[in-house]
Design a protein around this motif. Structure first.
Motif, PDB file in Angstrom:
ATOM      1  N   TYR B 256       0.872  -1.162   0.000  1.00  0.00           N
ATOM      2  CA  TYR B 256       0.000   0.000   0.000  1.00  0.00           C
ATOM      3  C   TYR B 256       0.910   1.212   0.000  1.00  0.00           C
ATOM      4  O   TYR B 256       2.091   1.102   0.345  1.00  0.00           O
ATOM      5  CB  TYR B 256      -0.907  -0.013   1.239  1.00  0.00           C
ATOM      6  N   SER B 257       0.387   2.362  -0.357  1.00  0.00           N
ATOM      7  CA  SER B 257       1.143   3.609  -0.294  1.00  0.00           C
ATOM      8  C   SER B 257       2.540   3.478  -0.910  1.00  0.00           C
ATOM      9  O   SER B 257       3.522   3.929  -0.336  1.00  0.00           O
ATOM     10  CB  SER B 257       1.252   4.062   1.169  1.00  0.00           C
ATOM     11  N   SER B 258       2.629   2.849  -2.083  1.00  0.00           N
ATOM     12  CA  SER B 258       3.888   2.756  -2.853  1.00  0.00           C
ATOM     13  C   SER B 258       4.995   1.987  -2.161  1.00  0.00           C
ATOM     14  O   SER B 258       6.167   2.239  -2.421  1.00  0.00           O
ATOM     15  CB  SER B 258       4.432   4.150  -3.209  1.00  0.00           C
ATOM     16  N   TYR B 259       4.695   1.063  -1.264  1.00  0.00           N
ATOM     17  CA  TYR B 259       5.768   0.281  -0.658  1.00  0.00           C
ATOM     18  C   TYR B 259       6.479  -0.586  -1.689  1.00  0.00           C
ATOM     19  O   TYR B 259       7.605  -1.015  -1.471  1.00  0.00           O
ATOM     20  CB  TYR B 259       5.238  -0.601   0.474  1.00  0.00           C
ATOM     21  N   GLU B 260       5.788  -0.836  -2.827  1.00  0.00           N
ATOM     22  CA  GLU B 260       6.427  -1.680  -3.838  1.00  0.00           C
ATOM     23  C   GLU B 260       7.623  -0.975  -4.489  1.00  0.00           C
ATOM     24  O   GLU B 260       8.453  -1.629  -5.115  1.00  0.00           O
ATOM     25  CB  GLU B 260       5.398  -2.115  -4.893  1.00  0.00           C
ATOM     26  N   ASP B 261       7.741   0.359  -4.318  1.00  0.00           N
ATOM     27  CA  ASP B 261       8.855   1.089  -4.919  1.00  0.00           C
ATOM     28  C   ASP B 261      10.165   0.916  -4.158  1.00  0.00           C
ATOM     29  O   ASP B 261      11.220   1.278  -4.659  1.00  0.00           O
ATOM     30  CB  ASP B 261       8.548   2.597  -4.960  1.00  0.00           C
ATOM     31  N   PHE B 262      10.086   0.424  -2.936  1.00  0.00           N
ATOM     32  CA  PHE B 262      11.288   0.426  -2.094  1.00  0.00           C
ATOM     33  C   PHE B 262      11.859  -0.975  -1.965  1.00  0.00           C
ATOM     34  O   PHE B 262      11.150  -1.960  -2.046  1.00  0.00           O
ATOM     35  CB  PHE B 262      10.958   0.975  -0.704  1.00  0.00           C
ATOM     36  N   GLU B 263      13.156  -0.980  -1.745  1.00  0.00           N
ATOM     37  CA  GLU B 263      13.834  -2.251  -1.589  1.00  0.00           C
ATOM     38  C   GLU B 263      14.212  -2.405  -0.122  1.00  0.00           C
ATOM     39  O   GLU B 263      14.918  -1.566   0.438  1.00  0.00           O
ATOM     40  CB  GLU B 263      15.096  -2.253  -2.451  1.00  0.00           C
ATOM     41  N   PHE B 264      13.721  -3.440   0.493  1.00  0.00           N
ATOM     42  CA  PHE B 264      14.085  -3.682   1.897  1.00  0.00           C
ATOM     43  C   PHE B 264      13.917  -5.155   2.206  1.00  0.00           C
ATOM     44  O   PHE B 264      13.253  -5.882   1.487  1.00  0.00           O
ATOM     45  CB  PHE B 264      13.248  -2.817   2.847  1.00  0.00           C
ATOM     46  N   GLN B 283      16.569  -5.290  13.850  1.00  0.00           N
ATOM     47  CA  GLN B 283      16.899  -5.325  12.440  1.00  0.00           C
ATOM     48  C   GLN B 283      15.880  -4.536  11.621  1.00  0.00           C
ATOM     49  O   GLN B 283      16.226  -3.873  10.660  1.00  0.00           O
ATOM     50  CB  GLN B 283      16.960  -6.789  11.979  1.00  0.00           C
ATOM     51  N   GLU B 284      14.614  -4.594  12.062  1.00  0.00           N
ATOM     52  CA  GLU B 284      13.586  -3.848  11.333  1.00  0.00           C
ATOM     53  C   GLU B 284      13.836  -2.353  11.365  1.00  0.00           C
ATOM     54  O   GLU B 284      13.480  -1.639  10.432  1.00  0.00           O
ATOM     55  CB  GLU B 284      12.203  -4.143  11.924  1.00  0.00           C
ATOM     56  N   MET B 285      14.444  -1.880  12.445  1.00  0.00           N
ATOM     57  CA  MET B 285      14.733  -0.441  12.494  1.00  0.00           C
ATOM     58  C   MET B 285      15.741  -0.074  11.414  1.00  0.00           C
ATOM     59  O   MET B 285      15.602   0.961  10.767  1.00  0.00           O
ATOM     60  CB  MET B 285      15.263  -0.075  13.875  1.00  0.00           C
ATOM     61  N   TRP B 286      16.755  -0.939  11.212  1.00  0.00           N
ATOM     62  CA  TRP B 286      17.725  -0.656  10.138  1.00  0.00           C
ATOM     63  C   TRP B 286      17.015  -0.678   8.786  1.00  0.00           C
ATOM     64  O   TRP B 286      17.295   0.151   7.918  1.00  0.00           O
ATOM     65  CB  TRP B 286      18.853  -1.689  10.152  1.00  0.00           C
ATOM     66  N   GLU B 287      16.098  -1.627   8.613  1.00  0.00           N
ATOM     67  CA  GLU B 287      15.371  -1.700   7.332  1.00  0.00           C
ATOM     68  C   GLU B 287      14.507  -0.463   7.140  1.00  0.00           C
ATOM     69  O   GLU B 287      14.406   0.077   6.036  1.00  0.00           O
ATOM     70  CB  GLU B 287      14.512  -2.963   7.286  1.00  0.00           C
ATOM     71  N   SER B 288      13.876   0.003   8.219  1.00  0.00           N
ATOM     72  CA  SER B 288      13.056   1.214   8.122  1.00  0.00           C
ATOM     73  C   SER B 288      13.906   2.404   7.702  1.00  0.00           C
ATOM     74  O   SER B 288      13.482   3.228   6.899  1.00  0.00           O
ATOM     75  CB  SER B 288      12.391   1.515   9.463  1.00  0.00           C
ATOM     76  N   MET B 289      15.104   2.474   8.255  1.00  0.00           N
ATOM     77  CA  MET B 289      15.991   3.580   7.873  1.00  0.00           C
ATOM     78  C   MET B 289      16.314   3.511   6.385  1.00  0.00           C
ATOM     79  O   MET B 289      16.370   4.534   5.707  1.00  0.00           O
ATOM     80  CB  MET B 289      17.270   3.521   8.706  1.00  0.00           C
ATOM     81  N   LYS B 290      16.516   2.278   5.903  1.00  0.00           N
ATOM     82  CA  LYS B 290      16.783   2.085   4.477  1.00  0.00           C
ATOM     83  C   LYS B 290      15.619   2.628   3.645  1.00  0.00           C
ATOM     84  O   LYS B 290      15.824   3.341   2.645  1.00  0.00           O
ATOM     85  CB  LYS B 290      16.939   0.582   4.202  1.00  0.00           C
ATOM     86  N   ILE B 291      14.397   2.313   4.075  1.00  0.00           N
ATOM     87  CA  ILE B 291      13.218   2.773   3.329  1.00  0.00           C
ATOM     88  C   ILE B 291      13.153   4.295   3.337  1.00  0.00           C
ATOM     89  O   ILE B 291      12.900   4.931   2.313  1.00  0.00           O
ATOM     90  CB  ILE B 291      11.933   2.174   3.928  1.00  0.00           C
ATOM     91  N   ILE B 292      13.391   4.896   4.511  1.00  0.00           N
ATOM     92  CA  ILE B 292      13.279   6.356   4.608  1.00  0.00           C
ATOM     93  C   ILE B 292      14.316   7.017   3.702  1.00  0.00           C
ATOM     94  O   ILE B 292      14.024   7.997   3.010  1.00  0.00           O
ATOM     95  CB  ILE B 292      13.436   6.821   6.064  1.00  0.00           C
TER      96      ILE B 292
END
Lengths: 165, 411
Positions: B256-264, B283-292
């Motif tokens: 949803y909300s363009s999550y398909e555009d990001f790589e994580f 680990q999810e926090m590091w992935e969230s940072m990657k998305i941001i």
């Protein structure tokens, strides 16, 4: 696996006991009756391709104008392997609010059924502990039914015509 | 686990293994409703054999506020403030989830820029949520300093919320149809400072303190394990399910909300114990940072709200000068705009798992029925099974790692 395939498979297995197929926003929705709901949940869970192994949500709805089927119990199932959801509805008459419990098939139904009982008074037969969960036990009504207004009924200044339902 | 650190078998050390006998008189212990270790108001009545928990029973509903009933009388935009108060550790996710549900019902397409801003805010909220959960787990196992380090960063996230919407805890962020304001230069600077400098440093420091810490590992490894199948049966979602080895994430399954555009990546554990839940969240926090980072780099230009006069408030200066704007402003604020009839289920990946909104509209100004699928409410019922036979101090660690939020539990 498409909604069409699921619907056709269920029609073969359950015949007239599954009906009112719809697809709002692509989510297959259909109605069954309380005699078949547990076997249907089990069938969908154990089915070799469908594998609806996750009970996402179980809740109730009150439709006072829907005569003979005033209460609904709504199950949302999710097949995590195929990433497909279905919505199953069972309608009950307000004179006989009994439906078998889904705990043997999905353990997570336990609290969701208690919540539905708490708010709508729907009785889940053979539930191990069907008592109120969020409201106090002394409460003598079921608050999510439509006959219980949110506002204090004695107030004159809040008219439904002006402030909505 | 490698052989370097072998978890101590606490059951042997405390000579726990005597069998549960029926005719023994057990102690009843009330854990809660207002016990500091429950981090919220809910009660656990524990039957104890010395330090060992024989069985447990939960009482919840102490802060039940009847949101579903209240929602049946409110116009759609006023329900956002109710969703704030469910998982109050990550309110923006609840807000955006609700906006997206209504947009689905109305058939509104939100511009790309608004979707990206939403992703940034949702991931910041996820970081804030996991920061609280993990640092509190440290407090509950006796390590207070990690909590203080991480709360500095959480404060910075709350400052970004303030910059975006003016509020800190109950954010009411975004509007149906987009965001209420664009990302300001200050907000972008604050997010960049946080994501590129402050948070990675602090988080790495936190991980150094905890991940291979002998005392911490003794307290959390093999504590409260749950298998993947059992977790699925109990309706686990989110980090708690992923710690048990099942890679279900709504962001990937139903973007949803363009999550398909990001790589994580989706981090998963394999024992489903307290340590795995801790590590998955970290680990999810590091992935969230990657998305941001990706969202900030590729932030599209353009409007930050959909061109929907009927649902999105017109700019305030137009309300004074423009007749149509005045009319729409009045109609939206008074809740005079009817939504189409329909039945929608929309799910987002909340801090604790799949946060679902089941909305039935009969074509009126308010929902006919609104049900929140609250992840904590569903998985908290597994707690007595998870803490059976463990010491009371381990039961606290298990509860802490499950991240049960009282507001979400009781709605």
């Amino acid at each position: 696996m498409t909604n069409q395939q699921i619907a056709e498979d269920l029609l073969v297995k359950y015949g007239e006991n599954v009906n009112s197929f719809e697809e709002p926003w692509g989510l297959l929705t259909f109605t069954t009756n309380r005699q078949n709901i547990i076997s249907l949940l089990e069938y969908l869970k154990k089915h070799e391709t469908f594998r609806f192994n996750f009970l996402t949500d179980l809740t109730g709805i009150h439709l006072p104008d829907n005569e003979g089927a005033e209460f609904g119990v709504i199950y949302h199932l999710h097949s995590l392997e195929n990433n497909v959801r279905v919505r199953i509805k069972v309608f009950l008459s307000q004179d006989d609010l009994h439906i078998p419990t889904a705990i043997p098939v999905h353990a997570s139904a336990n609290w969701m059924e208690r919540e539905t009982y708490d708010f709508f008074g729907i009785i889940f037969d053979s539930h191990p502990k069907l008592i109120r969960i969020l409201n106090i036990e002394e409460m003598d009504y079921f608050p999510m039914r439509k006959e219980y207004p949110l506002e204090d009924a004695t107030r004159q200044d809040k008219v439904d015509a002006l402030f909505g339902r | 686990m490698e052989n370097v650190i072998i978890p101590k078998n606490t059951t042997d050390a405390l000579a726990f293994n005597r069998p549960i006998v029926e005719d023994v008189e057990y102690t009843t212990l009330n854990l809660g409703p207002t016990h500091p270790a429950t981090h919220g108001i809910f009660q656990n009545i524990l039957k104890m054999d010395g330090e060992k928990i024989v069985s447990g029973e939960q009482t919840i509903g102490y802060i039940h506020r009847a949101f579903e009933k209240i929602a049946e009388r409110r116009p759609f935009y006023q329900i956002t403030t109710l969703t704030d108060r469910m998982n109050y550790c990550s309110s923006p996710i609840n807000n955006m989830g609700w906006h997206m549900t209504v947009e689905k019902l109305l058939g509104v397409t939100v511009p790309k820029r608004a979707q990206y801003i939403r992703v940034i805010m949702m991931e910041l909220a996820r970081i804030a949520d996991h920061l609280i959960c993990n640092s509190i787990l440290g407090v509950d196992t006796g390590a207070y300093s990690g909590f203080l380090y991480l709360f500095q960063e959480r404060e910075k996230i709350y400052e970004i919320y303030e910059e975006m919407c003016g509020a800190r805890l109950t954010t009411n962020m975004g509007r149906i149809g987009g965001m209420e304001r664009d990302l300001s230069p200050t907000a972008i600077k604050k997010i960049k400072d946080l994501i590129y400098n402050d948070l990675p440093k602090t988080l790495a420091e936190f991980e150094k303190l905890f991940n291979r810490n002998r005392i911490f590992i003794d307290r959390v490894v093999n504590v409260g394990p749950i298998t993947g199948e059992r977790a699925l049966e109990y309706g686990f979602t989110g980090p708690n399910l992923r710690a048990a080895g099942i890679d279900y994430d709504v962001r990937v399954m139903e973007p949803y909300s363009s999550y398909e555009d990001f790589e994580f990546d989706i981090p998963i554990g394999h024992n489903g114990d307290t340590y795995d839940r801790f590590m998955v969240r970290n680990q999810e926090m590091w992935e969230s940072m990657k998305i941001i980072k990706q969202a900030l780099e590729n932030l599209p230009e353009g409007p930050y709200y959909a061109n929907e006069d009927h649902y999105y408030l017109p700019p305030k200066q137009d309300v004074y000068k423009n007749m149509e704007a005045l009319i729409y402003h009045f109609k939206i604020v008074m809740g005079e705009i009817d939504a189409p009839a329909g039945e929608v289920y929309h799910a987002v990946e909340g801090g604790n798992g799949e946060l679902g909104f089941y909305l039935v509209s009969d074509g009126g100004r308010a929902p006919y029925r609104l049900h929140f699928r609250r992840p904590s409410f569903i998985y908290y019922q597994a707690y007595p099974e998870m803490c059976k036979g463990v010491a009371i101090s381990d039961a606290i660690a298990i509860m802490s790692s499950l991240n049960v939020i009282a507001g979400e539990l009781d709605a």
